[in-house]
Design a protein around this motif. Sequence first.
Motif, mmCIF file in Angstrom:
data_model
loop_
_atom_site.group_PDB
_atom_site.id
_atom_site.type_symbol
_atom_site.label_atom_id
_atom_site.label_comp_id
_atom_site.label_asym_id
_atom_site.label_seq_id
_atom_site.Cartn_x
_atom_site.Cartn_y
_atom_site.Cartn_z
ATOM 1 N N SER A 191 -5.993 15.386 59.192
ATOM 2 C CA SER A 191 -4.542 15.894 58.510
ATOM 3 C C SER A 191 -3.462 15.474 59.496
ATOM 4 O O SER A 191 -2.390 15.088 59.512
ATOM 5 C CB SER A 191 -4.602 17.412 58.468
ATOM 6 O OG SER A 191 -4.954 18.130 59.719
ATOM 7 N N LYS A 192 -3.979 15.622 60.852
ATOM 8 C CA LYS A 192 -3.141 15.227 62.179
ATOM 9 C C LYS A 192 -2.813 13.661 61.969
ATOM 10 O O LYS A 192 -1.393 13.123 62.281
ATOM 11 C CB LYS A 192 -3.852 15.606 63.546
ATOM 12 C CG LYS A 192 -2.888 15.206 64.503
ATOM 13 C CD LYS A 192 -3.553 15.466 66.267
ATOM 14 C CE LYS A 192 -2.412 14.944 67.157
ATOM 15 N NZ LYS A 192 -3.206 15.190 68.570
ATOM 16 N N ASP A 197 -3.079 11.807 59.285
ATOM 17 C CA ASP A 197 -2.145 11.689 58.208
ATOM 18 C C ASP A 197 -0.658 11.893 58.325
ATOM 19 O O ASP A 197 0.245 11.309 57.861
ATOM 20 C CB ASP A 197 -2.560 12.366 56.967
ATOM 21 C CG ASP A 197 -3.816 12.144 56.320
ATOM 22 O OD1 ASP A 197 -4.207 10.750 56.531
ATOM 23 O OD2 ASP A 197 -4.539 12.969 55.729
ATOM 24 N N LYS A 198 -0.272 13.063 59.238
ATOM 25 C CA LYS A 198 0.901 13.470 59.308
ATOM 26 C C LYS A 198 1.801 12.406 60.339
ATOM 27 O O LYS A 198 2.854 11.835 60.174
ATOM 28 C CB LYS A 198 1.183 14.873 60.065
ATOM 29 C CG LYS A 198 0.620 15.863 59.289
ATOM 30 C CD LYS A 198 0.922 17.301 59.784
ATOM 31 C CE LYS A 198 0.473 18.332 59.094
ATOM 32 N NZ LYS A 198 0.352 19.508 59.920
ATOM 33 N N ILE A 199 0.845 11.621 61.140
ATOM 34 C CA ILE A 199 1.291 10.743 62.117
ATOM 35 C C ILE A 199 1.591 9.492 61.150
ATOM 36 O O ILE A 199 2.667 8.881 61.512
ATOM 37 C CB ILE A 199 0.264 10.533 63.286
ATOM 38 C CG1 ILE A 199 0.154 11.828 64.123
ATOM 39 C CG2 ILE A 199 0.810 9.241 64.150
ATOM 40 C CD1 ILE A 199 -1.085 11.496 65.343
ATOM 41 N N LYS A 200 0.667 9.243 60.505
ATOM 42 C CA LYS A 200 0.983 7.936 59.709
ATOM 43 C C LYS A 200 2.248 8.007 58.743
ATOM 44 O O LYS A 200 3.073 7.164 58.503
ATOM 45 C CB LYS A 200 -0.232 7.580 58.798
ATOM 46 C CG LYS A 200 -1.613 7.134 59.491
ATOM 47 C CD LYS A 200 -2.555 7.035 58.535
ATOM 48 C CE LYS A 200 -3.745 6.605 59.324
ATOM 49 N NZ LYS A 200 -5.208 6.652 58.298
ATOM 50 N N ILE A 201 2.503 8.928 58.182
ATOM 51 C CA ILE A 201 3.741 9.179 57.329
ATOM 52 C C ILE A 201 4.876 9.416 58.368
ATOM 53 O O ILE A 201 5.807 8.729 57.939
ATOM 54 C CB ILE A 201 3.655 10.781 56.681
ATOM 55 C CG1 ILE A 201 2.581 10.562 55.413
ATOM 56 C CG2 ILE A 201 4.794 11.171 56.159
ATOM 57 C CD1 ILE A 201 2.159 12.230 55.090
ATOM 58 N N GLU A 202 4.627 10.028 59.531
ATOM 59 C CA GLU A 202 5.978 9.847 60.357
ATOM 60 C C GLU A 202 6.261 8.428 60.914
ATOM 61 O O GLU A 202 7.438 7.813 60.888
ATOM 62 C CB GLU A 202 5.899 10.790 61.716
ATOM 63 C CG GLU A 202 6.915 10.682 62.518
ATOM 64 C CD GLU A 202 6.641 11.825 63.567
ATOM 65 O OE1 GLU A 202 7.810 12.105 64.345
ATOM 66 O OE2 GLU A 202 5.736 12.730 63.323
ATOM 67 N N ILE A 203 5.374 7.716 61.139
ATOM 68 C CA ILE A 203 5.215 6.151 61.357
ATOM 69 C C ILE A 203 5.854 5.366 60.177
ATOM 70 O O ILE A 203 6.950 4.671 60.257
ATOM 71 C CB ILE A 203 3.872 5.424 61.750
ATOM 72 C CG1 ILE A 203 3.361 5.996 63.042
ATOM 73 C CG2 ILE A 203 4.010 4.133 61.740
ATOM 74 C CD1 ILE A 203 2.073 5.532 63.553
ATOM 75 N N MET A 204 5.651 5.619 58.987
ATOM 76 C CA MET A 204 6.111 5.056 57.835
ATOM 77 C C MET A 204 7.694 5.226 57.754
ATOM 78 O O MET A 204 8.577 4.350 57.225
ATOM 79 C CB MET A 204 5.313 5.371 56.621
ATOM 80 C CG MET A 204 3.927 4.747 56.642
ATOM 81 S SD MET A 204 3.161 4.886 54.908
ATOM 82 C CE MET A 204 3.516 6.630 54.456
ATOM 83 N N GLY A 205 7.936 6.686 58.033
ATOM 84 C CA GLY A 205 9.503 6.847 57.968
ATOM 85 C C GLY A 205 10.523 6.159 58.916
ATOM 86 O O GLY A 205 11.263 5.691 58.752
ATOM 87 N N ASN A 211 -4.092 6.469 67.742
ATOM 88 C CA ASN A 211 -5.252 5.815 68.262
ATOM 89 C C ASN A 211 -6.316 6.867 69.095
ATOM 90 O O ASN A 211 -7.629 6.742 69.088
ATOM 91 C CB ASN A 211 -5.176 4.802 68.996
ATOM 92 C CG ASN A 211 -4.687 3.394 68.197
ATOM 93 O OD1 ASN A 211 -4.812 3.311 66.907
ATOM 94 N ND2 ASN A 211 -3.787 2.746 68.469
ATOM 95 N N GLU A 212 -5.626 7.715 69.758
ATOM 96 C CA GLU A 212 -6.237 8.695 70.408
ATOM 97 C C GLU A 212 -6.772 10.083 69.780
ATOM 98 O O GLU A 212 -7.554 10.719 70.191
ATOM 99 C CB GLU A 212 -5.532 9.253 71.585
ATOM 100 C CG GLU A 212 -4.825 8.206 72.507
ATOM 101 C CD GLU A 212 -3.787 8.776 73.572
ATOM 102 O OE1 GLU A 212 -3.238 9.816 73.543
ATOM 103 O OE2 GLU A 212 -3.507 7.940 74.561
ATOM 104 N N SER A 213 -6.457 10.064 68.681
ATOM 105 C CA SER A 213 -6.904 11.481 67.849
ATOM 106 C C SER A 213 -8.364 11.060 67.382
ATOM 107 O O SER A 213 -8.695 9.837 66.911
ATOM 108 C CB SER A 213 -6.031 11.279 66.170
ATOM 109 O OG SER A 213 -4.759 11.731 66.617
ATOM 110 N N LEU A 242 3.620 7.049 68.660
ATOM 111 C CA LEU A 242 3.053 7.658 67.594
ATOM 112 C C LEU A 242 1.740 6.901 67.428
ATOM 113 O O LEU A 242 0.488 7.450 67.095
ATOM 114 C CB LEU A 242 3.525 7.736 66.222
ATOM 115 C CG LEU A 242 4.851 8.733 66.060
ATOM 116 C CD1 LEU A 242 5.771 8.464 65.101
ATOM 117 C CD2 LEU A 242 4.321 10.117 66.213
ATOM 118 N N ASN A 243 1.781 5.487 67.465
ATOM 119 C CA ASN A 243 0.548 4.749 67.307
ATOM 120 C C ASN A 243 -0.482 5.061 68.368
ATOM 121 O O ASN A 243 -1.719 5.040 68.275
ATOM 122 C CB ASN A 243 0.884 3.217 67.216
ATOM 123 C CG ASN A 243 1.130 2.635 65.927
ATOM 124 O OD1 ASN A 243 0.352 2.834 64.881
ATOM 125 N ND2 ASN A 243 2.206 1.947 65.823
#
Length: 95
Positions: free
Chosen positions: A54-55, A57-65, A46-48, A41-42
């Motif tokens: 929005s993409k 933000d979704k990845i960051k939320i998934e990483i936090m979970g 980094n590639e986004s 996910l990281n």
Amino acid sequence: MKEGRTFPQVEIDTINKLSIKLSQPLNQEKVIKLVDKIRLLNNNLNESSEKQTSKKDKIKIEIMGIDRELDEEVYKIYEITDKEKETIKKSFGIL
């Protein structure tokens, strides 16, 4: 630790005082899978592009979970009580 050397050296007595817990292979696999997910996910984050907020933000939320899941697995391995968890979380400003 001995000072004044090019490479720091740690004495074996210091290492023996560390609380290193060996976990069961099943627990190790869970931790490895969670870490691998976070790494993937990281990389995606980094590639986004900057425009894909929005993409991102979704990845960051998934990483936090997943990070919370990883914390819970480590708590299980070290047999951390709820009270100890609370202390740990407070010390990191999580609560």
